[in-house]
Enzyme design. Structure first.
Site, PDB file in Angstrom:
ATOM      1  N   GLU A   1     -12.812   2.737   0.438  1.00 23.95           N
ATOM      2  CA  GLU A   1     -12.938   4.554   0.954  1.00 23.95           C
ATOM      3  C   GLU A   1     -12.194   4.773   2.156  1.00 23.95           C
ATOM      4  O   GLU A   1     -12.050   3.823   2.593  1.00 23.95           O
ATOM      5  CB  GLU A   1     -14.670   4.753   0.836  1.00 23.95           C
ATOM      6  CG  GLU A   1     -15.384   3.786   1.695  1.00 23.95           C
ATOM      7  CD  GLU A   1     -16.056   4.981   2.050  1.00 23.95           C
ATOM      8  OE1 GLU A   1     -16.316   6.052   2.832  1.00 23.95           O
ATOM      9  OE2 GLU A   1     -17.289   4.057   1.392  1.00 23.95           O
TER      10      GLU A   1
ATOM     11  N   LYS B   1     -28.112   1.129   4.330  1.00 18.31           N
ATOM     12  CA  LYS B   1     -29.088   1.178   5.699  1.00 18.31           C
ATOM     13  C   LYS B   1     -30.311   1.749   6.186  1.00 18.31           C
ATOM     14  O   LYS B   1     -31.005   2.931   4.969  1.00 18.31           O
ATOM     15  CB  LYS B   1     -28.566   2.446   6.101  1.00 18.31           C
ATOM     16  CG  LYS B   1     -27.138   1.994   7.480  1.00 18.31           C
ATOM     17  CD  LYS B   1     -27.216   3.600   8.345  1.00 18.31           C
ATOM     18  CE  LYS B   1     -25.099   2.533   8.451  1.00 18.31           C
ATOM     19  NZ  LYS B   1     -24.509   2.950   7.184  1.00 18.31           N
TER      20      LYS B   1
HETATM   21  N1  PSU Z   1     -22.480   4.953   5.253  1.00 30.00           N
HETATM   22  C1  PSU Z   1     -22.180   4.141   6.443  1.00 30.00           C
HETATM   23  N2  PSU Z   1     -20.839   4.877   6.241  1.00 30.00           N
HETATM   24  C2  PSU Z   1     -20.744   5.005   5.644  1.00 30.00           C
HETATM   25  C3  PSU Z   1     -20.888   6.000   4.451  1.00 30.00           C
HETATM   26  C4  PSU Z   1     -21.930   5.470   4.759  1.00 30.00           C
HETATM   27  O1  PSU Z   1     -22.719   3.159   6.677  1.00 30.00           O
HETATM   28  O2  PSU Z   1     -18.942   5.803   6.527  1.00 30.00           O
HETATM   29  C5  PSU Z   1     -20.509   7.270   3.929  1.00 30.00           C
HETATM   30  C6  PSU Z   1     -19.395   6.456   2.842  1.00 30.00           C
HETATM   31  O3  PSU Z   1     -18.923   7.643   2.363  1.00 30.00           O
HETATM   32  C7  PSU Z   1     -20.560   7.132   1.486  1.00 30.00           C
HETATM   33  C8  PSU Z   1     -21.521   8.640   1.994  1.00 30.00           C
HETATM   34  O4  PSU Z   1     -20.639   7.871   0.459  1.00 30.00           O
HETATM   35  O5  PSU Z   1     -21.308   8.075   3.428  1.00 30.00           O
HETATM   36  C9  PSU Z   1     -22.851   9.291   1.923  1.00 30.00           C
HETATM   37  O6  PSU Z   1     -22.934  10.402   2.748  1.00 30.00           O
HETATM   38  P1  PSU Z   1     -24.087  11.467   1.753  1.00 30.00           P
HETATM   39  O7  PSU Z   1     -24.648  11.058   2.288  1.00 30.00           O
HETATM   40  O8  PSU Z   1     -23.711  12.334   2.462  1.00 30.00           O
HETATM   41  O9  PSU Z   1     -23.922  11.183   0.259  1.00 30.00           O
END
Ligand code: PSU
Ligand code: MN
Length: 302
Positions: free
Chosen positions: A25, A159
């Site tokens: 990603e 996390k």
């Molecule tokens: N968790 C991490 N690092 C990240 C992300 C999540 O430890 O970079 C990023 C990933 O791209 C994940 C996104 O898909 O955040 C999730 O965002 P949201 O909670 O807004 O869906």
């Protein structure tokens, strides 16, 4: 559909030769880590995937195309660019039509990987159900994507900025298997353990591949979470990181951070409060995931 996809030379050749490919990603590059560590880590992760017998395909939205595999120049430009939009499922059409730069989240990377015929994706952490979601309704689109798009996702668990218990409930409802790679406990990203068990423990890349194949052969849509714990030597102290996450959450609430800003804000705040230690852990776990992910991609390709 093919008109929107643009493959790098390396990925194009891998497709022609039928080599195993691993999707990566780009939100982790633009919103997850600061420059220049982001670009350096992305390069090193790609190299680890090559060393382990697969071909890396970093995915991003550039100039009206879904790039499947970035050149070195593209990676450098992307990692250093200002104002890159975080791109989840809802954002793809807009970003392609307006030719803006988009960093694909787990959800969007899964969509693009499936379009490109890639079955395995390596990242650090997935989005999930946020703490307090019973009132904010902040549930990452990553979870819906895991329910409907046929890509297996290797990560280091969920996390604890998230509500891990609710995240597991959501995944259960949606029929998404949560697999522990060499562990019975769900890892919590910075730490090897959480208070929660995984659904299934597997101990080899072949077992993961067989499980995914059986699911997909049956026509069961969706992916899987393959949770691979951070190496012991890189893990953080549970009490220490939890205290920091609490502080960061309190600040996010005080500042009224909402929507797509929540996860990047939390990651940045945790890095600041740990004086960079969380970034070191993040880099180490992504590399560890790249090793396992490449091995699973090889097994899936047999
Ligand atoms: N968790 C991490 N690092 C990240 C992300 C999540 O430890 O970079 C990023 C990933 O791209 C994940 C996104 O898909 O955040 C999730 O965002 P949201 O909670 O807004 O869906
Ligand atoms: Mn959200």
């Amino acid at each position: 559909m093919e008109a929107y996809l643009s493959y790098s030379q390396e990925v194009m050749e891998a497709k022609e030769k039928g080599l195993p490919i691993v999707a990566l990603e780009s939100t982790i590059i633009s919103h997850g880590m600061p420059y220049p560590q982001n670009v350096q880590t992305a390069r090193e992760v790609e190299e680890i995937i090559r060393e382990n017998g697969a071909v890396p395909a970093t995915i991003a939205i550039i100039d009206g195309k879904i790039k499947i595999g970035l050149s070195d120049e593209e990676l450098e430009m992307f990692g250093n660019a200002q104002g890159v939009a975080k791109a989840s499922r809802r954002d793809l059409g807009y970003l392609l039509a307006t030719k803006k730069l988009g960093a694909t989240t787990v959800a969007a990377t899964m969509i693009c990987a499936e379009l490109a015929g890639i079955e395995l994706f390596v990242t650090g952490g997935i989005g999930g159900v946020h703490r307090g979601a019973e009132t904010t309704m902040d549930v990452s689109a990553d979870l819906e994507e895991l329910a409907m798009t046929n890509v297996a996702v290797v990560c280091a668990g969920a996390k604890s900025i998230l509500d891990i218990g609710l995240t597991l409930e959501y995944l259960e409802t949606k029929g998404v298997p949560v697999i522990g790679y060499g562990t019975d406990m769900l890892p919590a990203f910075y730490t090897r353990d959480s208070e929660f068990n995984v659904n299934f423990r597997v101990d080899s890349p072949e077992q993961v591949a067989n499980m995914m194949r059986a699911k997909w052969d049956l026509g069961l849509r969706g992916g899987a979470v393959i949770a691979n714990p951070i190496p012991q030597e890189d893990a953080m102290e549970t009490a220490f990181i939890n205290e920091i996450i609490e502080k960061a959450l309190a600040e996010a609430e005080e500042k009224g951070i909402a929507g797509k800003e929540v996860t990047p804000f939390m990651l940045g705040k945790v890095k600041e409060l740990t004086e960079g230690k969380s970034l070191d852990a993040n880099i180490a776990l992504v590399k560890n995931n790249a090793r396992i992910g490449a091995a699973i991609a090889v097994a899936l390709n047999k």
